[in-house]
Scaffold this motif. Sequence first.
Motif, PDB file in Angstrom:
ATOM      1  N   MET A 145      31.502 -56.578  -7.254  1.00  0.00           N
ATOM      2  CA  MET A 145      32.886 -58.134  -6.714  1.00  0.00           C
ATOM      3  C   MET A 145      34.039 -58.070  -7.514  1.00  0.00           C
ATOM      4  O   MET A 145      34.597 -59.210  -7.782  1.00  0.00           O
ATOM      5  N   ALA A 146      33.684 -57.153  -9.031  1.00  0.00           N
ATOM      6  CA  ALA A 146      34.504 -57.669 -10.021  1.00  0.00           C
ATOM      7  C   ALA A 146      36.294 -57.616  -9.344  1.00  0.00           C
ATOM      8  O   ALA A 146      37.317 -58.149  -9.025  1.00  0.00           O
ATOM      9  N   ILE A 147      36.403 -56.055  -8.467  1.00  0.00           N
ATOM     10  CA  ILE A 147      37.250 -55.664  -7.776  1.00  0.00           C
ATOM     11  C   ILE A 147      37.559 -56.138  -6.364  1.00  0.00           C
ATOM     12  O   ILE A 147      38.813 -56.996  -6.240  1.00  0.00           O
ATOM     13  N   ILE A 148      36.043 -57.556  -5.375  1.00  0.00           N
ATOM     14  CA  ILE A 148      37.055 -58.518  -4.797  1.00  0.00           C
ATOM     15  C   ILE A 148      38.089 -59.542  -6.240  1.00  0.00           C
ATOM     16  O   ILE A 148      39.230 -60.318  -5.467  1.00  0.00           O
ATOM     17  N   GLY A 149      37.581 -59.858  -6.951  1.00  0.00           N
ATOM     18  CA  GLY A 149      38.236 -60.591  -7.845  1.00  0.00           C
ATOM     19  C   GLY A 149      40.009 -60.002  -8.503  1.00  0.00           C
ATOM     20  O   GLY A 149      40.836 -60.348  -8.533  1.00  0.00           O
ATOM     21  N   ALA A 150      39.950 -58.785  -8.071  1.00  0.00           N
ATOM     22  CA  ALA A 150      41.479 -57.460  -8.346  1.00  0.00           C
ATOM     23  C   ALA A 150      42.332 -58.043  -7.352  1.00  0.00           C
ATOM     24  O   ALA A 150      43.403 -58.271  -8.238  1.00  0.00           O
ATOM     25  N   GLY A 151      41.502 -57.928  -6.550  1.00  0.00           N
ATOM     26  CA  GLY A 151      42.420 -58.193  -5.406  1.00  0.00           C
ATOM     27  C   GLY A 151      42.952 -59.546  -4.902  1.00  0.00           C
ATOM     28  O   GLY A 151      44.277 -59.794  -4.782  1.00  0.00           O
ATOM     29  N   ALA A 152      42.341 -60.234  -5.255  1.00  0.00           N
ATOM     30  CA  ALA A 152      42.327 -61.816  -5.035  1.00  0.00           C
ATOM     31  C   ALA A 152      43.029 -62.833  -5.912  1.00  0.00           C
ATOM     32  O   ALA A 152      43.830 -63.788  -5.971  1.00  0.00           O
ATOM     33  N   LEU A 153      44.090 -61.385  -7.053  1.00  0.00           N
ATOM     34  CA  LEU A 153      44.063 -62.329  -8.552  1.00  0.00           C
ATOM     35  C   LEU A 153      45.215 -61.429  -8.489  1.00  0.00           C
ATOM     36  O   LEU A 153      46.895 -62.663  -8.342  1.00  0.00           O
ATOM     37  N   SER A 154      45.713 -60.606  -7.276  1.00  0.00           N
ATOM     38  CA  SER A 154      46.764 -59.336  -6.992  1.00  0.00           C
ATOM     39  C   SER A 154      47.716 -60.622  -6.238  1.00  0.00           C
ATOM     40  O   SER A 154      48.756 -60.318  -5.828  1.00  0.00           O
ATOM     41  N   SER A 155      46.885 -60.894  -5.183  1.00  0.00           N
ATOM     42  CA  SER A 155      47.654 -60.984  -3.398  1.00  0.00           C
ATOM     43  C   SER A 155      48.906 -62.329  -3.741  1.00  0.00           C
ATOM     44  O   SER A 155      49.405 -62.535  -3.486  1.00  0.00           O
ATOM     45  N   PRO A 156      47.938 -63.069  -4.536  1.00  0.00           N
ATOM     46  CA  PRO A 156      49.013 -64.873  -4.833  1.00  0.00           C
ATOM     47  C   PRO A 156      50.076 -64.303  -4.781  1.00  0.00           C
ATOM     48  O   PRO A 156      51.322 -65.089  -4.621  1.00  0.00           O
ATOM     49  N   LEU A 157      50.273 -63.018  -6.294  1.00  0.00           N
ATOM     50  CA  LEU A 157      51.144 -63.386  -6.867  1.00  0.00           C
ATOM     51  C   LEU A 157      52.372 -62.909  -5.676  1.00  0.00           C
ATOM     52  O   LEU A 157      53.721 -62.726  -5.691  1.00  0.00           O
ATOM     53  N   VAL A 158      52.092 -61.818  -4.728  1.00  0.00           N
ATOM     54  CA  VAL A 158      53.085 -61.034  -3.559  1.00  0.00           C
ATOM     55  C   VAL A 158      53.447 -62.344  -2.583  1.00  0.00           C
ATOM     56  O   VAL A 158      54.582 -62.265  -2.433  1.00  0.00           O
ATOM     57  N   ALA A 159      51.753 -62.942  -2.266  1.00  0.00           N
ATOM     58  CA  ALA A 159      51.970 -63.759  -1.052  1.00  0.00           C
ATOM     59  C   ALA A 159      52.857 -65.451  -1.830  1.00  0.00           C
ATOM     60  O   ALA A 159      54.052 -65.573  -0.863  1.00  0.00           O
ATOM     61  N   THR A 160      52.785 -65.759  -3.357  1.00  0.00           N
ATOM     62  CA  THR A 160      53.735 -66.875  -3.523  1.00  0.00           C
ATOM     63  C   THR A 160      55.492 -66.361  -3.537  1.00  0.00           C
ATOM     64  O   THR A 160      56.192 -67.146  -2.687  1.00  0.00           O
ATOM     65  N   PHE A 163      42.877 -68.735 -10.747  1.00  0.00           N
ATOM     66  CA  PHE A 163      41.395 -68.301  -9.913  1.00  0.00           C
ATOM     67  C   PHE A 163      40.529 -67.719 -10.112  1.00  0.00           C
ATOM     68  O   PHE A 163      39.253 -67.240 -10.703  1.00  0.00           O
ATOM     69  N   PHE A 164      41.507 -66.668  -9.024  1.00  0.00           N
ATOM     70  CA  PHE A 164      40.956 -65.427  -9.269  1.00  0.00           C
ATOM     71  C   PHE A 164      41.070 -64.842  -9.740  1.00  0.00           C
ATOM     72  O   PHE A 164      40.131 -63.605 -10.584  1.00  0.00           O
ATOM     73  N   SER A 165      41.516 -64.977 -11.703  1.00  0.00           N
ATOM     74  CA  SER A 165      42.010 -63.481 -12.260  1.00  0.00           C
ATOM     75  C   SER A 165      40.498 -64.598 -13.401  1.00  0.00           C
ATOM     76  O   SER A 165      39.114 -63.360 -13.387  1.00  0.00           O
ATOM     77  N   GLY A 166      40.251 -65.460 -13.105  1.00  0.00           N
ATOM     78  CA  GLY A 166      38.583 -66.158 -13.838  1.00  0.00           C
ATOM     79  C   GLY A 166      37.380 -65.652 -13.245  1.00  0.00           C
ATOM     80  O   GLY A 166      36.797 -64.802 -13.691  1.00  0.00           O
ATOM     81  N   LEU A 167      37.708 -64.929 -11.668  1.00  0.00           N
ATOM     82  CA  LEU A 167      36.772 -64.921 -10.969  1.00  0.00           C
ATOM     83  C   LEU A 167      36.169 -63.114 -11.095  1.00  0.00           C
ATOM     84  O   LEU A 167      35.620 -62.840 -11.170  1.00  0.00           O
ATOM     85  N   MET A 168      37.109 -62.406 -11.469  1.00  0.00           N
ATOM     86  CA  MET A 168      37.462 -61.264 -11.438  1.00  0.00           C
ATOM     87  C   MET A 168      37.154 -60.735 -13.271  1.00  0.00           C
ATOM     88  O   MET A 168      35.694 -60.033 -13.083  1.00  0.00           O
ATOM     89  N   VAL A 169      37.838 -61.563 -14.325  1.00  0.00           N
ATOM     90  CA  VAL A 169      36.399 -61.246 -15.408  1.00  0.00           C
ATOM     91  C   VAL A 169      35.656 -61.185 -15.668  1.00  0.00           C
ATOM     92  O   VAL A 169      34.356 -61.498 -16.662  1.00  0.00           O
ATOM     93  N   GLY A 170      34.894 -63.017 -15.007  1.00  0.00           N
ATOM     94  CA  GLY A 170      33.439 -63.644 -15.325  1.00  0.00           C
ATOM     95  C   GLY A 170      32.369 -62.387 -14.636  1.00  0.00           C
ATOM     96  O   GLY A 170      31.480 -62.570 -15.347  1.00  0.00           O
ATOM     97  N   ARG A 171      33.097 -61.234 -13.785  1.00  0.00           N
ATOM     98  CA  ARG A 171      31.699 -60.388 -13.099  1.00  0.00           C
ATOM     99  C   ARG A 171      31.560 -59.649 -14.284  1.00  0.00           C
ATOM    100  O   ARG A 171      30.913 -58.650 -13.882  1.00  0.00           O
TER     101      ARG A 171
END
Length: 408
Positions: free
Chosen positions: A147-162, A270-278
Amino acid sequence: MTCSQPQVKPKTQKTREQIQLAALCWFIYLEGWNDGSNGPLIPRIQHVYEVGYATVSLIFVFACVGFITGAVSNVILAEKLGFGKVMVLGSLCQVLAYCIESSAPPFPVFIFAYFINGIGLALQNANAVAYVASIKENAELKMGLLMAIIGAGALSSPLVATQFSQLPRWNFHYLTSLGIAITNTIALIIVFRLKRQRECLAEIGIADADHSTSEHSHLRQIFMNKDVHVLASWALLYVGAEVAIGGWIVTYIIDVRGGGPSSGYISTGFFSGLMVGRLALLWINEKVGERLAMFIYAALAIILELIVWLVPSLVGDAVAVSIVGLLLGPMYPIAMNHAGRVLPRWLLTGAIGWIAGVGQAGSALVPFMAGVIAQRFGIRTLQPLLVGVLGLMTALWALVPHNSRHSD
């Protein structure tokens, strides 16, 4: 009966298990990447297609229908085709969807691609989560990692999408998603070789405990189980809240708090917090117990959402949103581990698949509700909606049994 695992696995089985887990983590990374992309791209999609909040929210509706279709189909397809083939089928659905989206087609075609993508995500998510839940050794750590890996994906994609959201060829963001999806398909074929789950688990020294002799009775047992529906309803609200925050918080910050184009990075927080919290909060889960930890995290998250709602501070809101991510992070792994404890073992694969699939439907349903309400009353309504969803989610968790109602 389930054959107990040996205390010490042969090195080849350990290596094989690590390879399998890595392949599933790569899909999970893509799933997180997909969810995290929406936030920064929604304002640009609205501009390009000249649509309002409600209309752009149709991407969530079509994804929702796709998720539900995939979740229902999976219970039968997993029995008919087997784990390996269903995973590859789901990955090919994603490849097709990203091919369509990357061409920036007319809006009806664009949102239909979200339907196809939803089917693919549901098929893969259901099987991946159930597969990891079947690995009992260090179960909490492995589920937390997944589940942390989901957070890693969601953390990195906004950097590219932005970045892509500010370029003329904004739709080329989906080419990066396509590249990940293609490598995901290749990895799944090479690692699992289209085999059934029991064969893949046998390779790592685990006997699959599925006692079902008929997919029809299996399906009926799942849908007649009260605990499955409580956990599925909880998952729908949880994943819905998570994706609604990630998908709409950028629009909220821009329209309500006066943030600029770089507000997309708040989604990353937000997604970095999600990843770290898991991973970082695993010790708290062990210290106070997973069930109680869930109530603590939910109460704190609700308080922080009230702060984002009522305190007009751009920086303060950004920090609060990141901490909300940290608190929401451990919740889904806790729920999946708890499902493995309270549900009959012979129904575990299908049941967790259904719970995960319904949860993915929530990732479309709640953001769509947020968009429709925002269209009528303004995006300010996002925070009260989230407070209500988190409150209802907490109430549902209170209905989940402490211990198994059955004996294996």
